[in-house]
Design an enzyme around this catalytic site. Structure first.
Site, mmCIF file in Angstrom:
data_model
loop_
_atom_site.group_PDB
_atom_site.id
_atom_site.type_symbol
_atom_site.label_atom_id
_atom_site.label_comp_id
_atom_site.label_asym_id
_atom_site.label_seq_id
_atom_site.Cartn_x
_atom_site.Cartn_y
_atom_site.Cartn_z
ATOM 1 C CG ASP A 250 -1.742 1.235 1.365
ATOM 2 O OD1 ASP A 250 -2.415 1.594 0.395
ATOM 3 O OD2 ASP A 250 -1.692 1.860 2.444
ATOM 4 C CG ASP B 11 -1.866 7.728 0.617
ATOM 5 O OD1 ASP B 11 -1.121 8.718 0.638
ATOM 6 O OD2 ASP B 11 -2.651 7.480 -0.326
#
Length: 340
Positions: free
Chosen positions: A16, A18
């Site tokens: 991922d 953020d």
């Protein structure tokens, strides 16, 4: 190379972005070094993000500018996935009302559909993604179009977006505004926790043993569970110890680490399961009121032991108490001393 390291058991690492690699536009400490080390070892890497405000090429340039080398085809975004889904469901040239950033408009146009901004242009679908300038006007147009029968597609429903200033409203908060106005759910949610981004990453690289690395239980980890993939939760973003202890089975990571350095630690030291023994001197008991932590060891080992007890049915939601000096310090550091 130590074969017992976590990363050595997998042929693809799907990050991922953020809360894992960066916060908005700042790299998280250790992220640049971690990705560089994986690259030096020849590891396959992919990035899967629910943030629909940038196209894959833009994300790759952002990462490269931070010192994290990335190519366009390593990045999968919910904006691109939403556009592909719309192209599969709609005829070429169909009008789609876009609520979100210019990147989402560009993705819709790139698949042969016509992005529009008003309900009076008779769109057959509405696609809603995160955009920092989205306001009441765009939401009002989307509401009118959906009430008129347009398909409603959300790129994701993340309630918050991590930032250096703390969690900020994410696309899920904007989706919630329309949900309240319309009294119903979106027809389709494309991004995590739907498994499509993770399965696409594995397909692109022909990986048979991927590992998902994320910071959110409700998107990254649940998405990995749905995809049948192992996962590593890092505590550099949204989800923290309190949420982790109360996680339902559908949101439980395979491993937990403080940060990306966990990829190079022994896998057995990071694994969390309901039947593991108390490691490294920590002991957890259920006193009928809550969990009691005793002994000594690292703070992260304490968290993993507490998770094992809580996931086995012990009442962590009633509180966690440290009964030794080391245990009290660990409970404070984990933010669990206020759980009651």
């Amino acid at each position: 190379m130590n074969p017992k390291r976590l990363v050595d058991a997998y042929d693809l690492v799907v990050f991922d972005l953020d809360g894992v690699i960066y916060l908005i536009d700042r790299p998280i400490p250790g992220a640049v070094e971690t990705v560089a080390r994986l690259g030096e070892e020849g590891r396959s890497i992919a990035y899967a993000t629910n943030n629909a405000s940038r196209r894959s090429a833009e994300v790759a340039r952002l990462l490269t500018g931070m010192g994290v080398p990335a190519t366009d085809d390593q990045v999968l975004t919910s904006a691109g996935a939403a556009a592909i889904l719309l192209a599969e469901r709609l005829p070429a040239g169909a009008r789609v009302l876009v609520v979100g950033a210019p990147a989402l408009q560009a993705e819709v146009r790139a698949v042969g559909l016509e992005p529009v901004t008003g309900a009076d242009e008779a769109p057959v679908a509405v696609v809603q993604g995160y955009g920092p300038s989205v306001g009441w006007g765009e939401l009002a147009e989307a509401s009118v179009a959906i009430r008129a029968g347009a398909l409603w597609v959300a790129t994701n429903t993340d309630r918050t977006l991590p930032s250096p200033r703390g969690p900020l409203p994410g696309n899920g908060s904007l989706v919630a505004a329309l949900r309240t106005a319309l009294g119903r759910e979106p027809d389709v949610v494309v991004g995590k926790p739907a498994p499509a981004l993770f399965t696409a990453a594995a397909h692109r690289t022909a990986a048979s043993r991927p590992l998902v690395v994320g910071d959110r239980l409700d998107t990254d980890i649940e998405g990995a569970v749905r995809a049948g993939m192992d996962s590593l939760l890092v505590l550099t973003g949204v989800s923290g110890p309190v949420e982790l202890l109360g996680a339902p089975e559908s949101r439980r990571p395979t491993y937990v680490a403080a940060d990306l350095g966990g990829l190079f630690a022994p896998a057995d030291a990071l694994r969390v399961s309901v039947d593991q023994p108390d490691p490294h001197g920590w002991r957890v008991t259920d006193d009928g009121v809550g969990l009691r932590l005793d002994g000594a060891g690292t703070t992260m080992d304490a968290l993993r032991v507490l998770c094992s007890a809580a996931w086995s049915g012990a009442p962590a939601e009633r509180g966690v108490t440290g009964t030794s000096d080391a245990a009290r310090a660990a409970v404070r550091e984990l933010g669990l001393d206020s759980v009651r």
